[in-house]
Design a protein around this motif. Structure first.
Motif, PDB file in Angstrom:
ATOM      1  N   ARG A  41       0.843  -1.194   0.000  1.00  0.00           N
ATOM      2  CA  ARG A  41       0.000   0.000   0.000  1.00  0.00           C
ATOM      3  C   ARG A  41       0.878   1.243   0.000  1.00  0.00           C
ATOM      4  N   SER A  42       1.113   1.749  -1.177  1.00  0.00           N
ATOM      5  CA  SER A  42       1.996   2.911  -1.308  1.00  0.00           C
ATOM      6  C   SER A  42       1.311   4.103  -1.960  1.00  0.00           C
ATOM      7  N   ALA A  43       0.052   3.939  -2.329  1.00  0.00           N
ATOM      8  CA  ALA A  43      -0.647   5.041  -3.009  1.00  0.00           C
ATOM      9  C   ALA A  43      -1.339   5.912  -1.962  1.00  0.00           C
ATOM     10  N   ARG A  44      -0.820   7.103  -1.794  1.00  0.00           N
ATOM     11  CA  ARG A  44      -1.305   7.991  -0.735  1.00  0.00           C
ATOM     12  C   ARG A  44      -2.647   8.624  -1.108  1.00  0.00           C
ATOM     13  N   PRO A  45      -3.410   9.020  -0.092  1.00  0.00           N
ATOM     14  CA  PRO A  45      -4.663   9.731  -0.376  1.00  0.00           C
ATOM     15  C   PRO A  45      -4.401  10.964  -1.234  1.00  0.00           C
ATOM     16  N   LYS A  46      -5.312  11.235  -2.153  1.00  0.00           N
ATOM     17  CA  LYS A  46      -5.159  12.458  -2.946  1.00  0.00           C
ATOM     18  C   LYS A  46      -6.495  13.144  -3.181  1.00  0.00           C
ATOM     19  N   ARG A  47      -6.418  14.390  -3.553  1.00  0.00           N
ATOM     20  CA  ARG A  47      -7.613  15.225  -3.764  1.00  0.00           C
ATOM     21  C   ARG A  47      -8.591  15.061  -2.604  1.00  0.00           C
ATOM     22  N   THR A  48      -8.073  15.121  -1.407  1.00  0.00           N
ATOM     23  CA  THR A  48      -8.883  14.897  -0.218  1.00  0.00           C
ATOM     24  C   THR A  48      -8.920  16.173   0.617  1.00  0.00           C
ATOM     25  N   TYR A  94      -0.488  16.229  19.415  1.00  0.00           N
ATOM     26  CA  TYR A  94      -0.216  15.425  18.218  1.00  0.00           C
ATOM     27  C   TYR A  94      -1.529  15.015  17.537  1.00  0.00           C
ATOM     28  N   PRO A  95      -2.179  15.972  16.910  1.00  0.00           N
ATOM     29  CA  PRO A  95      -3.500  15.675  16.332  1.00  0.00           C
ATOM     30  C   PRO A  95      -3.446  14.794  15.091  1.00  0.00           C
ATOM     31  N   ILE A  96      -2.285  14.725  14.443  1.00  0.00           N
ATOM     32  CA  ILE A  96      -2.188  13.988  13.178  1.00  0.00           C
ATOM     33  C   ILE A  96      -1.087  12.949  13.280  1.00  0.00           C
ATOM     34  N   LYS A  97      -1.427  11.733  12.948  1.00  0.00           N
ATOM     35  CA  LYS A  97      -0.401  10.699  12.831  1.00  0.00           C
ATOM     36  C   LYS A  97      -0.304  10.332  11.352  1.00  0.00           C
ATOM     37  N   ASN A  98       0.886  10.365  10.819  1.00  0.00           N
ATOM     38  CA  ASN A  98       1.040  10.013   9.404  1.00  0.00           C
ATOM     39  C   ASN A  98       2.022   8.875   9.232  1.00  0.00           C
ATOM     40  N   TYR A  99       1.660   7.972   8.336  1.00  0.00           N
ATOM     41  CA  TYR A  99       2.479   6.786   8.087  1.00  0.00           C
ATOM     42  C   TYR A  99       3.181   6.873   6.732  1.00  0.00           C
ATOM     43  N   ASP A 100       3.040   8.046   6.100  1.00  0.00           N
ATOM     44  CA  ASP A 100       3.643   8.297   4.791  1.00  0.00           C
ATOM     45  C   ASP A 100       3.558   9.821   4.646  1.00  0.00           C
ATOM     46  N   LYS A 101       4.060  10.335   3.534  1.00  0.00           N
ATOM     47  CA  LYS A 101       3.891  11.769   3.279  1.00  0.00           C
ATOM     48  C   LYS A 101       2.406  12.102   3.190  1.00  0.00           C
ATOM     49  N   VAL A 102       2.042  13.286   3.642  1.00  0.00           N
ATOM     50  CA  VAL A 102       0.651  13.725   3.480  1.00  0.00           C
ATOM     51  C   VAL A 102       0.669  14.866   2.464  1.00  0.00           C
ATOM     52  N   ASP A 103       0.637  14.499   1.197  1.00  0.00           N
ATOM     53  CA  ASP A 103       0.766  15.519   0.152  1.00  0.00           C
ATOM     54  C   ASP A 103      -0.490  15.643  -0.705  1.00  0.00           C
ATOM     55  N   GLY A 104      -1.468  14.811  -0.437  1.00  0.00           N
ATOM     56  CA  GLY A 104      -2.679  14.882  -1.263  1.00  0.00           C
ATOM     57  C   GLY A 104      -3.902  15.296  -0.461  1.00  0.00           C
ATOM     58  N   VAL A 105      -3.654  15.812   0.735  1.00  0.00           N
ATOM     59  CA  VAL A 105      -4.774  16.194   1.612  1.00  0.00           C
ATOM     60  C   VAL A 105      -4.703  17.688   1.864  1.00  0.00           C
ATOM     61  N   THR A 106      -5.811  18.366   1.662  1.00  0.00           N
ATOM     62  CA  THR A 106      -5.882  19.802   1.900  1.00  0.00           C
ATOM     63  C   THR A 106      -6.643  20.068   3.191  1.00  0.00           C
ATOM     64  N   PHE A 107      -6.015  20.748   4.113  1.00  0.00           N
ATOM     65  CA  PHE A 107      -6.657  21.134   5.375  1.00  0.00           C
ATOM     66  C   PHE A 107      -7.125  22.575   5.272  1.00  0.00           C
ATOM     67  N   ASN A 156       0.005  21.924  17.606  1.00  0.00           N
ATOM     68  CA  ASN A 156       0.247  20.817  16.689  1.00  0.00           C
ATOM     69  C   ASN A 156       1.739  20.589  16.564  1.00  0.00           C
ATOM     70  N   LYS A 157       2.208  19.552  17.207  1.00  0.00           N
ATOM     71  CA  LYS A 157       3.623  19.185  17.086  1.00  0.00           C
ATOM     72  C   LYS A 157       3.803  17.954  16.203  1.00  0.00           C
ATOM     73  N   SER A 158       2.738  17.594  15.496  1.00  0.00           N
ATOM     74  CA  SER A 158       2.821  16.450  14.585  1.00  0.00           C
ATOM     75  C   SER A 158       3.810  16.758  13.465  1.00  0.00           C
ATOM     76  N   GLU A 159       4.232  15.723  12.794  1.00  0.00           N
ATOM     77  CA  GLU A 159       5.123  15.895  11.639  1.00  0.00           C
ATOM     78  C   GLU A 159       4.419  16.714  10.557  1.00  0.00           C
ATOM     79  N   VAL A 160       3.118  16.497  10.434  1.00  0.00           N
ATOM     80  CA  VAL A 160       2.344  17.225   9.430  1.00  0.00           C
ATOM     81  C   VAL A 160       1.769  18.476  10.072  1.00  0.00           C
ATOM     82  N   GLN A 161       2.057  19.632   9.475  1.00  0.00           N
ATOM     83  CA  GLN A 161       1.674  20.897  10.095  1.00  0.00           C
ATOM     84  C   GLN A 161       0.904  21.762   9.117  1.00  0.00           C
ATOM     85  N   PRO A 162      -0.306  21.371   8.792  1.00  0.00           N
ATOM     86  CA  PRO A 162      -1.031  22.162   7.802  1.00  0.00           C
ATOM     87  C   PRO A 162      -1.461  23.518   8.358  1.00  0.00           C
TER      88      PRO A 162
END
Lengths: 764, 764
Positions: free
Chosen positions: B369-376, B391-404, B413-419
């Motif tokens: 499973r390597s296809a990340r969420p997109k247009r989300t 830590y509101p967000i836990k990510n197991y891969d890059k989060v590049d297809g999600v718009t916050f 928010n000290k998560s790796e992902v900081q939208p």
């Protein structure tokens, strides 16, 4: 130019009949792109922007506006057809309620990935927008491998209507509906009343005339309506239309001698109703409908003289791959094929097409199509053959998931599959309509929704019958072409009388070839012509000897090549002697920009002392290369159609006929014709190698193969004589495609091999 | 019986209020299945067939009828709840406009594949048919591996409403919506107002409480509506609901302490709106919503104290497999998660759940499973933690297809992902509702369709706010359970006072155990009890010594086993001495028919001279096996939970606690706890092996492993001492699942191994 911007603004008011609403319109006439841009920038609902008649070259138009349902914003030609968009140009649309009318795209190609694109960028797209009464004519990329779409539709509720679109030679579907994102689904686009003119054979995949979605968006509800269009000789590839999304509708289109099918490639629940497929027995590559996936309803269609089989059968129902990957083949389930008429299509039904269990040794499990159609209904169809034909069903696997009910045929059924629901009976035939006297019809689940026939006649009365047509007075082949396309463009060019030009000197040959019109014949007097310049061929031309018994001799000292094949160069050589200086080719394509196909026919000709007979570039494509009754000798290489090596299914020529020739002392191979990659989108190339005598060839051939035809699907190899050719292998034939050597004589020349399953590079 | 058939027929007429139509009804009262069958055979629109109060045993009812919208045919209990269907019984429905009311299925199981099935056979199914006010209670197959569905819905427009359904222990979803065929798609079934009571942990996959379609029909438009249901402790597996088709709707359901999630497993375009997910911090296995595939809208949901993570996160958005096979994981695209409220869910968002690129060495490419969420889109949500959690967000891969956009949180928010679109701000909190003062909301594409909040309050006014609730006066946790299920059934059993029974002799022990009520305590006086019969445990019972310092000694000469664990046998042994004769087990399940889970707790007890401590059968399942503060010696085998070897993800116990014990001279392995097959549907087993001392064990162990825990997902292995055990391996731990040995002392006993990626048998 920017300083000399001026407009003519005409203000007037009139009634919109449709809504009885009074409003004032601004009509802005523009004469160049700067004015156009300025007018677009200012446009308001109800505005008309009028492009003055003329040529607009190298323009990139971004038509952004926000019209309303009552007051769209219109961008139109002053006179439809008198405004041409040429050079490196395109048109992008963004906003809503826009109309584009009367433009003619020609003599160029897009500098981007589309000619007309219904979006500006990732964020701004067009909805409720119409492109109508326009022409896109041979606006094709110079490089066949370059990708573009001519019309790329995004957004929702857009319309492509009454356009003429023809002549795309390069990679990519002509019309593409994009579904990437919630903004573009449930789109209800209307693709209606267009004339899709000829799309030439591409010699590789991605030559669809229309594609709706792609495998990655195949789960999207699309609801695109493709109705009342005329598809004329759309020969780009095996799929004329590739439906790759859900809930699309294809109604009342005419597919005229198009080498391919309407293919339900991905996605589900398509409606294919009331279409006419006309083959006219013209080609075995003309198909009908090919079915993959779930829930399609195929009703009221009329199939006429279709000779295609397998992938190109009148009705091909495929096997799927169990638990198929998203981009491969899902099983057919829950399909309904009812009330269709097949006229003079010998074997209308092909089931489990694509079954390939036998190729398990060369294909991975994820490519094996073993899942047979299931929960599929075939009912109330009529199969009529003027000369009864006893094999109505071809099956490539068991047919255990298909239910036949109340289908009528005037032939016996000697097929392996013998369903009770295929009934032999007398059929009447009038106005090209077969009809059956029996009123026994199958009333399947939801069949009451099939309440009209192909012409919209009522099926709910007691007069309902099997087949596509209830009322047998209207000829389905009587098609009014004027209903399709624009109101101003005529695709048929006026026929010019071909003339014969007599030539006696080298200079005369150069000059005549330059000045000849397409279709002319250059007739060379006997004698020797010394030619130090390459002869450029960019039109249809025949070069022949005036005296067949005393052939004109052309001696070339030109560099590189004797004849240079350019796009659309259709050269016929008849009864000449061609001599080279061993350093150049006899025939060679341009190295690049082979925009369109070329063709080459050589008859009764002696070719000697060239480096090679034919050399081609990667992107070049010949529809036909034919060498007949000729002698080729003392050349380093023979006919070389081997430069398309991307291994993605492309190849350099569709038909190659090599018959009744002698090849003597050709150093390497005699023919090298190559197609790489596991692809099923094309005809796959055709080689006829018959009645040739090959001797003393192959001395410097590195791979030790005399005739190379790797990956070519259709090969006939018969009645040849091979003598004293120092190679190991004469040719390798592909057993699974039915290739076999017949009646060849081989002495001291290696052997002909047959490989049952050819291992090809997977593209997926 | 067939000769004594008689009816009571009551004829009367009355007004149907709904249509103001006068009609005469036939009410037919039946008292046995023959009468019932006869009544069904004759039934007409408007008929009522009334089952007289009583028990109907071993009945297979085929209710076939053709009612009308105005005059359905009703099959009902004389008094709801006073008619029970027992034994090997089932009910099939065929036709249209049928109603079934007030039946109680209990004390049995179906002899076929379903208890209530909305079809008779392949051809006859039910539509516009309702099952209401019924109970299915523990109507479960004796064999956990036997497959059935309790309610199998076919056809269209059926309703399952106001039922209570609980206690399924065997293989198969409780409620299954079938989509195989055009007759069953676009079904618009209504599954509403039901109370889905506890479904116990199954210890293997296929324990869903509801499943709609399957992977093979996942392309089908289903349109099933699941609304206003109460899901209470539905713990069967990781999916409480598995949506596997298109266009399903899940609205205003309450998921109460259910160990699993509402999972959009296959199919696209689901609506999940207005649901309440209550975890109460009770278990880290309680989940929320898990998202796979395309086009889902997740709006107005309220998540409360959910501790789950990864697959069981409050909102888990998965990675897909590129070009996934149909039965695996499609990429998430075009999802919208808007206007949800998360209260005291520390980390609401888990993205790219299931990313497993690191396991490429043990998994085939088609499982990666390597296809990340997109247009989300993630917008207008509120995240409230009483104690801010950073830590509101836990990510197991890059989060590049999600718009916050415009999400509000009261934590950093000290998560790796900081939208940028996740904004820290003060939040108010009242009536369990967090609210934000900012009115800045994201107006995404089609967001205007989110025009109501969780309670149906209007969102179109200026008062619209982020989060699930616009009007903050109504407590979302104030749930009226009486709205769900039947009007007559109460799941809560009256509590009985547990009593302590004093036991002094072997006979007394046998007798007391037989006669005890569930919950009772048998208190054994000091002394020796000679037991030549097996003690059968089929209720909740504690056996303890009266004097902890002078333990009762039970000496078994019984064959086979000392204690026989039966379904629902919950045995607690406290402070005893158990001695065997080396030939029997101390504890053993039935060989088959382990219908329901059992449990075993052993504390402060000495066990010696048995063949094995615990032996189980393949189909048996213990929720918990715990051995604490005990000594085990001179046994051939230890605790054996290793008979479920189908390698499809099943296992024999959920929780195994082995703590503070001494194991001495156990011949083979001390623990053997097995789970085979690559499955992600379950908790996966739990082994806590801590503070034990193991010596002189493993002498006859064939595989040379002392503690076997192959395939068990959760393992704690700490503070143990291993002395003089002649094995090569103490235990093999699974690194990828976070297992690691901690603070163990090993002398002369082999080693503890850690394998990062365990190769398991693929099931797909």
């Amino acid at each position: 130019m920017k300083n000399t911007l001026y407009y003519i603004i005409v203000l007037y008011s009139f009634f919109l009949v449709s809504c009885n609403d009074s409003l004032s319109l601004t009509e802005t006439k523009v004469t160049n792109v700067e004015e156009l841009n300025a007018a677009i920038k200012e446009c308001q609902p109800g505005d008309n922007i009028v492009l003055s008649n003329g040529v607009y070259k190298d323009v990139r138009i971004e038509f952004i506006g926000h019209g309303t349902p009552e007051n769209p914003i219109v961008l139109r030609a002053e006179t439809p057809g008198e405004v041409s968009i040429e050079g490196r140009s395109n048109l992008k649309l963004g906003g809503e309620y826009l109309v584009v009318e009367g433009l003619h795209f020609k003599n160029g190609y897009t500098p981007t990935k589309s000619v007309i694109q219904f979006r500006i960028d990732n964020k701004l797209f067009a909805s409720h927008t119409k492109v109508t009464n326009c022409v896109i004519e041979e606006f094709t990329q110079p490089d066949r491998d370059a990708t573009d779409h001519w019309v790329e539709i995004w957004g929702r509720h857009n319309e492509l209507s009454n356009n003429y679109i023809a002549g795309k030679s390069n990679f990519g579907p002509t019309v593409m509906v994009m579904l990437k994102g919630n903004e573009h689904i449930k789109n209800y686009h209307q693709i209606v009343n267009n004339h899709f003119g000829p799309r030439p054979r591409k010699g590789g995949p991605h030559g669809e005339t229309m594609q709706i979605g792609d495998s990655g968006t195949s789960m999207m509800p699309s609801h695109t309506n493709v109705s009342n269009n005329f598809f004329e000789r759309c020969n780009g590839e095996v799929e004329v239309i590739s439906s790759k999304s859900n809930f699309n509708e294809f109604r009342n289109n005419v597919f005229f001698e198009s080498e391919g099918s309407l293919v339900l490639r991905h996605g589900n629940f398509a409606t294919i109703d009331g279409n006419v497929f006309i083959g006219n027995d013209n080609s075995e590559f003309i198909g009908g409908i090919r079915v993959i996936n779930t829930g399609h309803w195929i009703t009221n269609n009329y199939f006429y003289k279709l000779k295609g089989s397998i992938f190109r059968a009148p009705l091909a129902v495929m096997n799927g791959i169990p638990k198929s990957p998203q981009n491969r083949y899902n099983q057919v389930t829950d399909a309904v094929m009812a009330y269709n008429s097949f006229v003079d299509c010998e074997t209308p039904f092909h089931f489990s097409v694509g079954s390939n269990v036998s190729q398990s040794e060369v294909l991975p499990k994820s490519e094996i199509r073993s899942a047979r159609p299931k929960r599929t209904i075939v009912a109330n169809n009529i199969l009529y053959n003027e000369t009864p034909f006893d094999y109505p069903i071809k099956n490539y696997d068991k047919v255990d998931g298909v239910t036949f009910k109340n289908n009528y045929s005037n032939s016996d059924n000697k097929s392996e599959v013998q369903p009770e629901g295929l009934i032999k009976t007398d059929l009447a035939f009038a106005n090209n309509i077969p009809s059956v006297s029996s009123k026994d019809l199958y009333a399947g689940f939801d069949f009451e929704t099939i309440n009209k026939d192909i012409f919209g006649s009522d099926r709910t009365s007691d007069n309902n019958t099997a087949g596509a047509i209830v009322n047998t007075t209207k000829d389905p082949l009587n098609i009014d072409k004027s209903k399709y396309g624009t109101d101003w463009f005529t695709a048929e060019k006026p026929k010019t009388e071909s003339k014969t030009i007599s030539v006696a000197t080298s200079e005369g040959l150069n000059k005549s070839l330059l000045e000849a019109n397409s279709g002319d014949i250059l007739e060379l007097k006997s004698g020797t012509y010394q030619l130090d310049k390459t002869l450029k061929v960019n039109k249809s031309v025949t070069i022949t000897s005036a005296d067949k018994n005393n052939k004109a001799e052309l001696v070339f000292s030109a560099n590189n090549t004797a004849f240079e094949m350019n796009p659309k160069g259709m050269l016929k050589i008849e009864g000449l002697v061609l001599k080279g200086n061993k350093s150049q080719s006899a025939f060679k394509t341009l190295d690049k920009n082979m925009t369109s196909a070329y063709g080459l026919q050589i008859n009764n000709t002696e070719i000697s002392d060239f480096r090679s007979v034919l050399e081609v570039s990667k992107g070049s494509f010949a529809d036909t290369v034919a060498v007949r009754n000729s002698s080729i000798k003392n050349c380093l290489k023979g006919i070389q159609l081997n430069k398309e090596t991307n291994d993605k299914g492309d190849y350099n020529s569709e038909f190659v006929y090599i018959t009744d020739n002698t090849f003597t002392n050709v150093g390497e191979n005699v023919v090298n014709y190559y197609r790489g990659g596991y692809d099923e989108s094309t005809i796959g190339g055709n080689l006829v190698f018959k009645n040739n005598t090959v001797s003393n060839c192959g001395k410097t051939e590195k791979e030790n193969i005399l005739i190379k035809n790797r990956g070519i699907v259709n090969v006939q190899f018969a009645n040849n004589t091979f003598k004293n050719n120092p190679v190991k292998v004469v040719a390798v034939l592909w057993g699974e495609k039915g290739q076999k050597p017949e009646n060849n004589t081989i002495s001291n020349s290696g052997e002909i091999k047959v490989v049952q399953n050819l291992k090809l590079k997977l593209m997926y």
